[in-house]
Design an enzyme around this catalytic site. Sequence first.
Site, PDB file in Angstrom:
ATOM      1  N   LYS A  70     105.694 -17.292  12.025  1.00  0.00           N
ATOM      2  CA  LYS A  70     104.563 -17.635  11.156  1.00  0.00           C
ATOM      3  C   LYS A  70     104.098 -16.470  10.273  1.00  0.00           C
ATOM      4  O   LYS A  70     103.594 -16.685   9.183  1.00  0.00           O
ATOM      5  CB  LYS A  70     103.380 -18.131  12.001  1.00  0.00           C
ATOM      6  N   ASP A 106      97.420 -25.749   9.833  1.00  0.00           N
ATOM      7  CA  ASP A 106      96.798 -25.864  11.164  1.00  0.00           C
ATOM      8  C   ASP A 106      95.277 -25.996  11.055  1.00  0.00           C
ATOM      9  O   ASP A 106      94.671 -26.893  11.637  1.00  0.00           O
ATOM     10  CB  ASP A 106      97.129 -24.642  12.033  1.00  0.00           C
ATOM     11  N   GLY A 132      96.463 -17.042  16.684  1.00  0.00           N
ATOM     12  CA  GLY A 132      96.865 -17.707  15.447  1.00  0.00           C
ATOM     13  C   GLY A 132      96.081 -18.984  15.181  1.00  0.00           C
ATOM     14  O   GLY A 132      95.611 -19.213  14.049  1.00  0.00           O
TER      15      GLY A 132
HETATM   16  P1  NDP Z   1      97.968 -16.969  20.566  1.00  0.00           P
HETATM   17  O1  NDP Z   1      98.877 -16.435  21.604  1.00  0.00           O
HETATM   18  O2  NDP Z   1      98.041 -16.447  19.183  1.00  0.00           O
HETATM   19  O3  NDP Z   1      96.431 -16.784  21.061  1.00  0.00           O
HETATM   20  C1  NDP Z   1      96.064 -17.133  22.368  1.00  0.00           C
HETATM   21  C2  NDP Z   1      94.555 -17.011  22.507  1.00  0.00           C
HETATM   22  O4  NDP Z   1      94.194 -17.492  23.820  1.00  0.00           O
HETATM   23  C3  NDP Z   1      94.040 -15.585  22.426  1.00  0.00           C
HETATM   24  O5  NDP Z   1      92.752 -15.582  21.868  1.00  0.00           O
HETATM   25  C4  NDP Z   1      93.982 -15.168  23.914  1.00  0.00           C
HETATM   26  O6  NDP Z   1      93.040 -14.173  24.183  1.00  0.00           O
HETATM   27  C5  NDP Z   1      93.495 -16.459  24.526  1.00  0.00           C
HETATM   28  N1  NDP Z   1      93.792 -16.585  25.948  1.00  0.00           N
HETATM   29  C6  NDP Z   1      94.972 -16.951  26.517  1.00  0.00           C
HETATM   30  N2  NDP Z   1      94.852 -16.964  27.857  1.00  0.00           N
HETATM   31  C7  NDP Z   1      93.571 -16.596  28.136  1.00  0.00           C
HETATM   32  C8  NDP Z   1      92.828 -16.423  29.349  1.00  0.00           C
HETATM   33  N3  NDP Z   1      93.388 -16.651  30.545  1.00  0.00           N
HETATM   34  N4  NDP Z   1      91.526 -16.065  29.263  1.00  0.00           N
HETATM   35  C9  NDP Z   1      90.943 -15.856  28.063  1.00  0.00           C
HETATM   36  N5  NDP Z   1      91.605 -15.989  26.883  1.00  0.00           N
HETATM   37  C10 NDP Z   1      92.906 -16.360  26.919  1.00  0.00           C
HETATM   38  O7  NDP Z   1      98.202 -18.548  20.588  1.00  0.00           O
HETATM   39  P2  NDP Z   1      97.858 -19.607  19.426  1.00  0.00           P
HETATM   40  O8  NDP Z   1      96.555 -19.243  18.828  1.00  0.00           O
HETATM   41  O9  NDP Z   1      99.021 -19.769  18.542  1.00  0.00           O
HETATM   42  O10 NDP Z   1      97.719 -20.961  20.270  1.00  0.00           O
HETATM   43  C11 NDP Z   1      96.617 -21.174  21.130  1.00  0.00           C
HETATM   44  C12 NDP Z   1      96.695 -22.619  21.634  1.00  0.00           C
HETATM   45  O11 NDP Z   1      96.518 -23.496  20.528  1.00  0.00           O
HETATM   46  C13 NDP Z   1      98.042 -22.965  22.273  1.00  0.00           C
HETATM   47  O12 NDP Z   1      97.811 -23.664  23.496  1.00  0.00           O
HETATM   48  C14 NDP Z   1      98.681 -23.909  21.263  1.00  0.00           C
HETATM   49  O13 NDP Z   1      99.469 -24.909  21.885  1.00  0.00           O
HETATM   50  C15 NDP Z   1      97.448 -24.550  20.608  1.00  0.00           C
HETATM   51  N6  NDP Z   1      97.718 -25.047  19.259  1.00  0.00           N
HETATM   52  C16 NDP Z   1      97.431 -26.356  18.992  1.00  0.00           C
HETATM   53  C17 NDP Z   1      97.659 -26.871  17.750  1.00  0.00           C
HETATM   54  C18 NDP Z   1      97.343 -28.302  17.502  1.00  0.00           C
HETATM   55  O14 NDP Z   1      97.774 -28.823  16.460  1.00  0.00           O
HETATM   56  N7  NDP Z   1      96.595 -28.975  18.365  1.00  0.00           N
HETATM   57  C19 NDP Z   1      98.210 -26.056  16.653  1.00  0.00           C
HETATM   58  C20 NDP Z   1      98.437 -24.663  17.028  1.00  0.00           C
HETATM   59  C21 NDP Z   1      98.208 -24.189  18.299  1.00  0.00           C
HETATM   60  P3  NDP Z   1      93.404 -12.604  24.026  1.00  0.00           P
HETATM   61  O15 NDP Z   1      93.353 -12.305  22.560  1.00  0.00           O
HETATM   62  O16 NDP Z   1      92.337 -11.936  24.791  1.00  0.00           O
HETATM   63  O17 NDP Z   1      94.780 -12.432  24.613  1.00  0.00           O
END
Ligand code: NDP
Length: 284
Positions: A70, A106, A132
Amino acid sequence: MPSFLSALTGSFAQKADENPTVAMVEAAYVAAGLNVRYINCEVAPADLAGAVRGAVAMGWLGFNCSLPHKVAVLEHLDELAPSAAVIGAVNTVVNRDGHLIGENTDGRGFVEAMLTRADPTGSRVLLFGAGGAARAIAVETALAGAAHITVVNRDRGRGQELSDLIASRTPATSDFIAWDHTIAIPSTIDIVINATSIGFHPDVDAHLDLDVDTLRPGMVVADVITNPPTTNLIRAGQARGCITIDGLGMLVNQALVAIKLWTGKDVDGAVMRAVLEDLFGTPA
Ligand code: NDP
C-alpha cells in the site's frame, strides 16, 4: 474494453477462490452484467515494479493493493488523489491509458457506510488505532466534516503522528491519548471507532480495554473488523442502545468506490454484502 481487474496482494497464501474480496467483487460484476474480472495475484515485494508495469502492459483497468504494497506502490504511480496523498497509502490504482492514479478507498468506504446510519458533520470522534485503516478513516472522516478526532493508540509515536497529521492536513482538530489504561469514553464523544485488529478471527474473544458502560444510547459505535462482523464492541454497543456499524459496510463500500473508479459503473452493494455474510456469518 480491457477485461481484467486485479488485486496485487502481499505474501499471504490464499487461493483466489478463497479470497472474500474476489468472491464479493466477482459476484457484483456478474449481477451487473459487466464484462470484467477481478483476480488475485500474489506479488512479492521485490516484484512490485514489474507487476505494475505488467498490469499496464496487459491493459488492466486498475488494481487493488493490500499489505505490504500500500505504501511501496506510491513510487510507481503518476498521480495521487488528494486524500491518498494525505493518508500516504494507496489501496486502489486506476489505469487511465497508462497514467496511474493512486486512490485510497478504505476511508471513503468507511464514511459511505457511516452515512447510511449517521452524519459525521460537526461530530467528535474517538478512534482506537493508528495503523493503515485508522489513518484512512481519520483523514476521510475529518474531510467529511468531523470537528474533532481523539486518537487512542498503544504505540505513542504512531498515535501522536496520526493526531498531528489530522490537525495539520485536515480541517478537524485532534488530540492523542496513550492507551495504557482502561478508556472511559468522554461524554462529549459522538462516534467511537475501533480501527485496530482487536477482535479479528481467530481472536474473537478479545476486548478493547474500554469501559463499555461509558457507551451511551444514540452514540455511533463502528468497528472495522469483518470476521466476525459482530465483535464484542458491536455487541456492547447494541446492548446499550448505540447505532452500530460493522466492518462489512466498510469492505463493501470501499469496493463500490473502487469499482466506480475503474468501470464508471455503480454495482449492487447488497449483492456484495450477501456474499460476505455467507462467508463470515450474518450479523446479530
Ligand atoms: P495495522 O497493522 O496497520 O494497525 C494495527 C492497529 O491495531 C495499530 O493501531 C495497533 O496498535 C493496533 N493493535 C493491534 N493489536 C493491538 C492490541 N492487542 N492492543 C492495542 N492495539 C492493538 O493494521 P490495519 O490498520 O491495516 O488493519 C487494522 C484492522 O482493520 C485489521 O483487522 C483489518 O482486517 C481491518 N481492516 C478492515 C477493512 C474493512 O474494509 N472493513 C479495511 C482495512 C482494514 P499499535 O500501533 O500500538 O501497534
